[in-house]
Design a protein around this motif. Structure first.
Motif, PDB file in Angstrom:
ATOM      1  N   ARG A 158      19.363   9.145  -6.906  1.00 28.68           N
ATOM      2  CA  ARG A 158      17.922   8.983  -6.704  1.00 28.68           C
ATOM      3  C   ARG A 158      17.100  10.245  -6.974  1.00 28.68           C
ATOM      4  O   ARG A 158      15.872  10.196  -6.924  1.00 28.68           O
ATOM      5  N   TRP A 238       6.503   6.122  -9.507  1.00 26.92           N
ATOM      6  CA  TRP A 238       7.354   5.511  -8.495  1.00 26.92           C
ATOM      7  C   TRP A 238       7.355   3.984  -8.595  1.00 26.92           C
ATOM      8  O   TRP A 238       8.389   3.338  -8.378  1.00 26.92           O
ATOM      9  N   TYR A 241       9.968   1.884 -10.618  1.00 30.31           N
ATOM     10  CA  TYR A 241      11.351   1.704 -10.151  1.00 30.31           C
ATOM     11  C   TYR A 241      11.355   1.154  -8.724  1.00 30.31           C
ATOM     12  O   TYR A 241      11.793   1.826  -7.781  1.00 30.31           O
ATOM     13  N   PRO A 242      10.884  -0.083  -8.531  1.00 26.56           N
ATOM     14  CA  PRO A 242      10.785  -0.622  -7.165  1.00 26.56           C
ATOM     15  C   PRO A 242      12.129  -0.778  -6.465  1.00 26.56           C
ATOM     16  O   PRO A 242      12.196  -0.686  -5.236  1.00 26.56           O
ATOM     17  N   ASP A 243      13.204  -0.987  -7.223  1.00 28.74           N
ATOM     18  CA  ASP A 243      14.517  -1.123  -6.588  1.00 28.74           C
ATOM     19  C   ASP A 243      15.043   0.228  -6.116  1.00 28.74           C
ATOM     20  O   ASP A 243      15.730   0.311  -5.085  1.00 28.74           O
ATOM     21  N   LYS A 244      14.738   1.285  -6.861  1.00 31.15           N
ATOM     22  CA  LYS A 244      15.199   2.620  -6.470  1.00 31.15           C
ATOM     23  C   LYS A 244      14.376   3.189  -5.321  1.00 31.15           C
ATOM     24  O   LYS A 244      14.916   3.838  -4.428  1.00 31.15           O
ATOM     25  N   PRO A 246      11.828   1.600  -2.976  1.00 28.31           N
ATOM     26  CA  PRO A 246      11.049   0.487  -2.415  1.00 28.31           C
ATOM     27  C   PRO A 246       9.934   0.937  -1.478  1.00 28.31           C
ATOM     28  O   PRO A 246       8.974   0.178  -1.262  1.00 28.31           O
ATOM     29  N   GLN A 247      10.017   2.157  -0.941  1.00 25.12           N
ATOM     30  CA  GLN A 247       8.989   2.613  -0.008  1.00 25.12           C
ATOM     31  C   GLN A 247       7.610   2.689  -0.662  1.00 25.12           C
ATOM     32  O   GLN A 247       6.588   2.630   0.044  1.00 25.12           O
ATOM     33  N   SER A 249       6.656   0.566  -3.239  1.00 27.28           N
ATOM     34  CA  SER A 249       6.299  -0.719  -3.849  1.00 27.28           C
ATOM     35  C   SER A 249       6.333  -1.875  -2.867  1.00 27.28           C
ATOM     36  O   SER A 249       6.224  -3.031  -3.269  1.00 27.28           O
ATOM     37  N   THR A 250       6.486  -1.567  -1.579  1.00 35.85           N
ATOM     38  CA  THR A 250       6.470  -2.596  -0.540  1.00 35.85           C
ATOM     39  C   THR A 250       5.074  -2.675   0.061  1.00 35.85           C
ATOM     40  O   THR A 250       4.486  -1.636   0.391  1.00 35.85           O
ATOM     41  N   THR A 259       0.444  -1.934  -1.906  1.00 31.79           N
ATOM     42  CA  THR A 259       1.558  -1.019  -1.734  1.00 31.79           C
ATOM     43  C   THR A 259       1.006   0.414  -1.696  1.00 31.79           C
ATOM     44  O   THR A 259      -0.167   0.647  -2.016  1.00 31.79           O
TER      45      THR A 259
END
Length: 459
Positions: A158, A238, A241-244, A246-247, A249-250, A259
């Protein structure tokens, strides 16, 4: 800066002008010219509704000094301007800055890559404390071998990490090369620029994503306070890469709410790190310490310029001494990092470096004890010249084999060259070397044990 109507990054003032004026608060009730110290834990709300709006983040006002304070904010703005970033966060120390900077990115189960040559306190933090958080660090063997970086990337990698001028060996990394690798892999590149400061290099302009400093060192200069800072370059996407990550993109408040990336744009990382990481863990910097840091920042270019000139002069003098096996200063033409130094550090390469004595720990002890202007202490970046023996202090917890692999030989002495007169520094070293020679002459009949020599037997 605050004395104009032009936003940061668009006014193109010179470095010295920015270090004096950027971020300052002028005026108030009494017309104070220097930004005041706001020694207050909290801030008054006008009404019930006003408090509700503050906590909802609707009016941008202050809530509690653990999150923001006017004195700290002024210094943060100055540092943002000097590094050409988008936002900054002051914390209680350099170690706190490194910790919150990375915890703003990493969580349990994550892995990150690092250059191998780092301040030993950072390595211990990563290997021991971060491991307890479930975060794994992996050090590449050769920071100039980008294929080595690529081979070590995992699905859970990461971030990447390094230092501009590693302490104490000064083996420079190619910031642009590592930054390009990080971009290709979708990783933020975090870099510790303590030993260089923005006066010598702005890592964000070389592709780094985030810069950290132990502001206790050169940024303050006076050695009177601890402080750390995290500076966001605003360049890493940021939301891509929502899977990498998530803080970012949530939705903040559940479905239908924005978000962090949507609400704060290119300052989303700094906002998250300020409120969720530093705000909750609590490594707040006192406004008094922020004020002391501010005083140092106003003379940064003058001090660092003198530091670098003195260090180059001292390094050249040391290189000419027969008792010295090697000098780890990239400003020297003989140094392996000199090409990078010439290209990326045109103003100099700082003033913290090591040199190794042929006579090992015995000569190091004699030299350090004989010095008078150089203070014996575990600090660096002070206006005063400082000296330390890493093998018996900062790296004492390592085995002899580990120290040898890192180049921390028994005869290695670390200097932090101050801003004193060059002639006085050289005279102090001359009399200390005279003491080494006098001691050697008195004991020439006694062989030096192999384990106590300045270099390993294989060297």
């Amino acid at each position: 800066m605050t004395t104009t109507a032009t936003p940061y990054g668009q006014d193109h003032f010179g470095f010295a002008t920015e270090q004096v004026h950027a971020g300052e608060i002028v005026g108030g009730d009494f017309g104070a010219r220097i930004t005041p110290i706001y020694l207050t834990a909290g801030f008054v709300f006008d009404s019930f509704d006003h408090a509700e709006a503050r906590f909802a983040g609707e009016d941008g006002g202050l809530v509690y000094t653990r999150y923001a304070n006017p004195t700290n904010a002024a210094v943060e703005a100055k540092l943002t301007a000097l590094e050409h970033g988008v936002d900054s966060l002051l914390v209680a120390s350099g170690q706190a800055a490194i910790t919150v900077a990375l915890l703003g990115i990493l969580k349990a189960g994550d892995h990150f890559l690092s250059a191998p040559s780092l301040y030993e306190g950072s390595k211990t933090l990563f290997r021991e404390n971060f491991a307890r958080f479930g975060i794994e660090v992996e050090f590449v063997d050769d920071p100039h071998d980008i294929d080595d970086w690529r081979r070590r990337v995992r699905p859970n990698t990461r971030a990447s990490y390094g230092e501009t001028i590693p302490n104490p060996k000064n083996d420079l990394i190619d910031i642009g090369q590592i930054a390009a690798f990080a971009r290709e892999e979708g990783l933020p590149f975090v870099i510790d620029s303590t030993a260089s400061t923005p006066y010598l290099i702005r890592p964000l302009e070389h592709g780094a994503s985030i810069v950290v400093h132990s502001a206790s060192k050169f940024l303050s200069g006076h050695g009177a306070t601890l402080a750390g800072v995290v500076i966001d370059g605003g360049s890493f996407d940021w939301a891509r890469y929502p899977d990498k990550f998530p803080q970012f993109s949530t939705p903040i408040g559940g479905a239908g709410t924005p978000t962090l990336a949507e609400k704060f744009g290119n300052t989303a990382y700094l906002e998250y790190t300020r409120t969720i990481i530093a705000g909750r863990l609590g490594p707040v910097l006192s406004p008094l310490n922020a004020f002391l840091l501010q005083q140092g920042l106003e003379t940064l270019s003058l001090r660092v310029g003198q530091h670098s000139r003195n260090a180059l002069s001292v390094a050249r003098w040391l290189e000419a001494q027969p008792e010295v096996a090697s000098v780890d200063y990239p400003g020297l033409e003989s140094n392996p990092s000199h090409a990078i130094a010439r290209r990326d550090y045109p103003r100099g390469t700082g003033s913290v470096f090591g040199f190794t004595l042929h006579g090992g720990i015995a000569h190091a002890r004699t030299l350090i004890n004989a010095l008078e202007l150089f203070s014996r202490m575990s600090h660096l970046g002070d206006v005063r010249s400082l000296v330390l023996h890493p093998g018996t202090t900062s790296h004492a917890h390592l085995s002899a084999e580990e120290r040898d692999r890192l180049g921390i030989y028994p005869g290695l002495v670390r200097l932090s060259v101050g801003i004193e007169d060059e002639d006085d520094l050289r005279a102090d070293l001359e009399q200390a070397f005279a003491a080494v020679r006098a001691g050697s002459a008195a004991t020439t009949h006694v062989p030096v044990p192999a384990f106590d020599a300045g270099l390993p037997l294989s060297a």
